[in-house]
Design a protein around this motif. Structure first.
Motif, PDB file in Angstrom:
ATOM      1  N   MET A  33       1.198  -5.115   2.254  1.00  0.00           N
ATOM      2  CA  MET A  33       0.181  -4.075   2.430  1.00  0.00           C
ATOM      3  C   MET A  33      -1.202  -4.673   2.181  1.00  0.00           C
ATOM      4  SD  MET A  33       1.731  -1.325   3.201  1.00  0.00           S
ATOM      5  CE  MET A  33       0.485  -0.118   2.962  1.00  0.00           C
ATOM      6  N   GLN A  34      -2.181  -4.088   2.859  1.00  0.00           N
ATOM      7  CA  GLN A  34      -3.551  -4.559   2.672  1.00  0.00           C
ATOM      8  C   GLN A  34      -4.519  -3.468   3.092  1.00  0.00           C
ATOM      9  OE1 GLN A  34      -4.358  -7.604   5.690  1.00  0.00           O
ATOM     10  NE2 GLN A  34      -2.336  -7.075   6.506  1.00  0.00           N
ATOM     11  N   LYS A  35      -5.776  -3.694   2.791  1.00  0.00           N
ATOM     12  CA  LYS A  35      -6.830  -2.770   3.200  1.00  0.00           C
ATOM     13  C   LYS A  35      -6.753  -2.621   4.715  1.00  0.00           C
ATOM     14  CE  LYS A  35     -11.749  -2.346   1.921  1.00  0.00           C
ATOM     15  NZ  LYS A  35     -11.836  -0.994   2.304  1.00  0.00           N
ATOM     16  N   GLY A  36      -6.894  -1.398   5.194  1.00  0.00           N
ATOM     17  CA  GLY A  36      -6.849  -1.179   6.642  1.00  0.00           C
ATOM     18  C   GLY A  36      -5.476  -0.752   7.137  1.00  0.00           C
ATOM     19  N   ALA A  37      -4.441  -0.940   6.315  1.00  0.00           N
ATOM     20  CA  ALA A  37      -3.093  -0.538   6.725  1.00  0.00           C
ATOM     21  C   ALA A  37      -2.820   0.892   6.254  1.00  0.00           C
ATOM     22  CB  ALA A  37      -2.054  -1.478   6.131  1.00  0.00           C
TER      23      ALA A  37
ATOM     24  N   GLY B 294      -0.573   6.657  14.872  1.00  0.00           N
ATOM     25  CA  GLY B 294       0.641   6.319  14.127  1.00  0.00           C
ATOM     26  C   GLY B 294       0.330   5.369  12.981  1.00  0.00           C
ATOM     27  N   VAL B 295       1.322   5.152  12.121  1.00  0.00           N
ATOM     28  CA  VAL B 295       1.124   4.311  10.926  1.00  0.00           C
ATOM     29  C   VAL B 295       1.610   2.887  11.183  1.00  0.00           C
ATOM     30  CG1 VAL B 295       1.264   6.269   9.328  1.00  0.00           C
ATOM     31  CG2 VAL B 295       3.355   5.017   9.931  1.00  0.00           C
ATOM     32  N   HIS B 296       1.170   1.974  10.320  1.00  0.00           N
ATOM     33  CA  HIS B 296       1.607   0.576  10.429  1.00  0.00           C
ATOM     34  C   HIS B 296       3.025   0.386   9.911  1.00  0.00           C
ATOM     35  CE1 HIS B 296      -2.820   0.319  10.417  1.00  0.00           C
ATOM     36  NE2 HIS B 296      -2.656  -0.767  11.157  1.00  0.00           N
ATOM     37  N   VAL B 297       3.370   1.175   8.879  1.00  0.00           N
ATOM     38  CA  VAL B 297       4.683   0.993   8.251  1.00  0.00           C
ATOM     39  C   VAL B 297       5.181   2.332   7.719  1.00  0.00           C
ATOM     40  CG1 VAL B 297       3.540   0.261   6.087  1.00  0.00           C
ATOM     41  CG2 VAL B 297       5.948  -0.273   6.428  1.00  0.00           C
TER      42      VAL B 297
ATOM     43  N   LEU C  49      10.701   6.546  13.186  1.00  0.00           N
ATOM     44  CA  LEU C  49      10.415   5.575  14.259  1.00  0.00           C
ATOM     45  C   LEU C  49       9.228   6.044  15.098  1.00  0.00           C
ATOM     46  CD1 LEU C  49      13.959   4.674  15.670  1.00  0.00           C
ATOM     47  CD2 LEU C  49      12.380   3.094  14.547  1.00  0.00           C
ATOM     48  N   ASP C  50       9.191   7.364  15.374  1.00  0.00           N
ATOM     49  CA  ASP C  50       8.147   7.908  16.248  1.00  0.00           C
ATOM     50  C   ASP C  50       6.786   7.991  15.550  1.00  0.00           C
ATOM     51  OD1 ASP C  50       9.860   8.123  18.413  1.00  0.00           O
ATOM     52  OD2 ASP C  50      10.588  10.087  17.761  1.00  0.00           O
ATOM     53  N   CYS C  51       6.778   7.832  14.215  1.00  0.00           N
ATOM     54  CA  CYS C  51       5.513   7.854  13.466  1.00  0.00           C
ATOM     55  C   CYS C  51       4.776   6.516  13.552  1.00  0.00           C
ATOM     56  CB  CYS C  51       5.764   8.136  11.990  1.00  0.00           C
ATOM     57  SG  CYS C  51       6.218   9.831  11.642  1.00  0.00           S
ATOM     58  N   LEU C  52       5.440   5.480  14.096  1.00  0.00           N
ATOM     59  CA  LEU C  52       4.856   4.126  14.065  1.00  0.00           C
ATOM     60  C   LEU C  52       3.943   3.862  15.264  1.00  0.00           C
ATOM     61  CD1 LEU C  52       8.076   2.242  12.956  1.00  0.00           C
ATOM     62  CD2 LEU C  52       5.952   2.404  11.635  1.00  0.00           C
TER      63      LEU C  52
ATOM     64  N   PRO D  72       2.454   0.898  17.952  1.00  0.00           N
ATOM     65  CA  PRO D  72       3.134  -0.264  18.535  1.00  0.00           C
ATOM     66  C   PRO D  72       3.200  -1.428  17.544  1.00  0.00           C
ATOM     67  CG  PRO D  72       1.652   0.701  20.123  1.00  0.00           C
ATOM     68  CD  PRO D  72       1.406   1.426  18.835  1.00  0.00           C
ATOM     69  N   ARG D  73       4.327  -2.081  17.485  1.00  0.00           N
ATOM     70  CA  ARG D  73       4.622  -3.223  16.601  1.00  0.00           C
ATOM     71  C   ARG D  73       4.641  -2.827  15.112  1.00  0.00           C
ATOM     72  NH1 ARG D  73       0.750  -6.415  19.846  1.00  0.00           N
ATOM     73  NH2 ARG D  73      -0.276  -7.119  17.934  1.00  0.00           N
ATOM     74  N   GLY D  74       4.823  -1.510  14.862  1.00  0.00           N
ATOM     75  CA  GLY D  74       4.929  -1.046  13.478  1.00  0.00           C
ATOM     76  C   GLY D  74       6.295  -1.384  12.888  1.00  0.00           C
ATOM     77  N   TYR D  75       6.369  -1.220  11.560  1.00  0.00           N
ATOM     78  CA  TYR D  75       7.581  -1.587  10.803  1.00  0.00           C
ATOM     79  C   TYR D  75       8.260  -0.351  10.223  1.00  0.00           C
ATOM     80  CZ  TYR D  75       6.592  -6.597  10.712  1.00  0.00           C
ATOM     81  OH  TYR D  75       6.395  -7.900  11.065  1.00  0.00           O
ATOM     82  N   LEU D  76       9.517  -0.165  10.562  1.00  0.00           N
ATOM     83  CA  LEU D  76      10.305   0.838   9.851  1.00  0.00           C
ATOM     84  C   LEU D  76      11.120   0.121   8.783  1.00  0.00           C
ATOM     85  CD1 LEU D  76      11.359   3.560   9.167  1.00  0.00           C
ATOM     86  CD2 LEU D  76      12.893   3.473  11.110  1.00  0.00           C
ATOM     87  N   VAL D  77      10.751   0.377   7.533  1.00  0.00           N
ATOM     88  CA  VAL D  77      11.455  -0.238   6.405  1.00  0.00           C
ATOM     89  C   VAL D  77      12.407   0.820   5.855  1.00  0.00           C
ATOM     90  CG1 VAL D  77      11.201  -1.333   4.152  1.00  0.00           C
ATOM     91  CG2 VAL D  77       9.451  -1.699   5.929  1.00  0.00           C
ATOM     92  N   LEU D  78      13.656   0.749   6.293  1.00  0.00           N
ATOM     93  CA  LEU D  78      14.683   1.698   5.859  1.00  0.00           C
ATOM     94  C   LEU D  78      15.324   1.119   4.608  1.00  0.00           C
ATOM     95  CD1 LEU D  78      16.467   4.219   6.583  1.00  0.00           C
ATOM     96  CD2 LEU D  78      17.989   2.586   7.726  1.00  0.00           C
ATOM     97  N   PHE D  79      15.002   1.704   3.447  1.00  0.00           N
ATOM     98  CA  PHE D  79      15.500   1.059   2.221  1.00  0.00           C
ATOM     99  C   PHE D  79      16.435   1.947   1.410  1.00  0.00           C
ATOM    100  CE2 PHE D  79      12.877   2.817  -1.280  1.00  0.00           C
ATOM    101  CZ  PHE D  79      11.885   3.459  -0.564  1.00  0.00           C
TER     102      PHE D  79
END
Ligand SMILES: NC(=O)c1ccc[n+]([C@@H]2O[C@H](COP(=O)([O-])OP(=O)(O)OC[C@H]3O[C@@H](n4cnc5c(N)ncnc54)[C@H](OP(=O)(O)O)[C@@H]3O)[C@@H](O)[C@H]2O)c1
Length: 322
Positions: A135-139, A206-209, A223-226, A228-235
């Motif tokens: 994570m970083q500023k801007g994400a 949409g969000v980055h992650v 998935l639909d909240c992302l 393009p090229r976003g990350y779904l981290v299913l934990f």
């Protein structure tokens, strides 16, 4: 000693408050006299058999206490050391034997309940935000179950890294807690459609992650909240496991990334384990990270603790005291 064991997989009723022999440390192991154990969702998966266990076995995956005996060849810790650990089975007990290399020293000014309570969920928040998706500023991140044990810590660590956080929760009181932890936006996903809300908040981008521990009931829309090229981290899968999935959908929805990480693979070396645990202790001591202990119960009430957790009745951490 007293310990909470299961003899069969099943509902909360299979948790038994048993008398068992005090375990003896073998080579490379230390015995910990447990002062506090944390309750985690993984304990419920161990109980139900979603993650099958050889039975009978003592449940529980994290604790803090004092080393009271060591096996042959142990150099990492000695008798009398204050230690904490996570992801080792057998923590719902008065004593546990643990590979010495998995023990982390606890600073003098961190009490046993805080040390036990921060290990598993805190190191999860750490690796998810530092390693799985840095994570970083801007994400912008979407965090489901934002007032949960992991959720409240994940929000705080993501904010420390400068990210924007949108959280989902089921009730107004949980919304309040997640906001106080630093969430920029909160969606009551029991009342509003979280996909519509995420699109509105992000101006359609949409969000980055997405950090999704809820699983079955949120996965498709996550998935639909992302973008393009976003990350779904299913934990995790607090609402149940996700059904079989066609990877072609990742391309169709924007060349997305899907990962299903586990803390075990993000604390492989002692150096990595220490880095994460020491960061957490440092942030707590500096007042940058607050562990919310929701309830502390005696060990014999582990059944009640698990029922509270799986029925969405908790906010933050549950602790058992042997
Ligand atoms: N992969 C890893 O390394 C790792 C490590 C630690 C934890 N985890 C996972 O992270 C998740 C959170 O663990 P935790 O111990 O911190 O628990 P938690 O988030 O404190 O509790 C689970 C929360 O999930 C939400 N939820 C949504 N639907 C649910 C349902 N049908 N049944 C129960 N809960 C539901 C509830 O929040 P709302 O009421 O707000 O919806 C509930 O409070 C778990 O799935 C766990 O397996 C994974």
């Amino acid at each position: 000693m007293k310990a909470i064991r299961i003899h069969d997989h099943g509902g909360p009723e299979v948790l038994a408050y048993d008398d068992v022999p005090i375990p003896q440390p073998k080579a490379g192991q230390a015995r910990v006299k447990i002062e506090a154990s944390g309750v985690n969702f993984i304990d419920i998966y161990h109980r139900t058999g979603l993650y099958p266990m050889t039975r009978p076995c003592v449940l529980g995956s994290e604790a803090a206490g004092i080393v009271d005996a060591v096996g042959a060849g142990v150099g990492e810790v000695k008798q009398g050391d204050r230690v904490a650990y996570a992801m080792i089975p057998g923590a719902y007990a008065e004593y546990a034997v643990v590979p010495a290399a998995k023990l982390v020293p606890v600073p003098d000014d961190i009490d046993a309940k805080s040390a036990a309570g921060i290990m598993l969920q805190g190191m999860t928040a750490h690796y998810l935000t530092h390693s799985t998706y840095p994570m970083q500023k801007g994400a912008t991140a979407l965090v489901h179950a934002a007032a949960g044990g992991v959720g409240l810590l994940l929000i705080q660590v993501a904010k420390l890294l400068g990210a924007k956080v949108i959280g989902t929760v089921s009730t107004e009181s949980k919304a309040d807690l997640a906001r106080r932890a630093g969430a920029d936006e909160i969606i009551l996903y029991t009342q509003a459609d979280f996909l519509t809300e995420v699109k509105r908040i992000t101006n359609g981008e949409g969000v980055h992650v997405v950090y999704d521990s809820v699983g079955a009931s949120t996965f498709e829309k996550s998935l639909d909240c992302l973008r393009p090229r976003g990350y779904l981290v299913l934990f995790g899968q607090s609402s149940g496991p996700v059904a079989a999935f066609d990877p072609a959908k990742l391309a169709a929805k924007g060349s997305l990334f899907l990962t299903r990480p586990s803390l075990a693979h993000y604390t492989l070396s002692r150096a990595e384990l220490f880095r994460r645990a020491i960061d957490l202790f440092d942030w707590m001591r500096a007042g940058k990270l607050t562990l919310r202990i929701d309830k502390t119960l005696p060990l014999r009430d582990a059944r009640e603790a698990q029922q509270l957790l799986e029925n969405r009745k908790t906010t933050g951490k549950l602790i058992l005291i042997p």
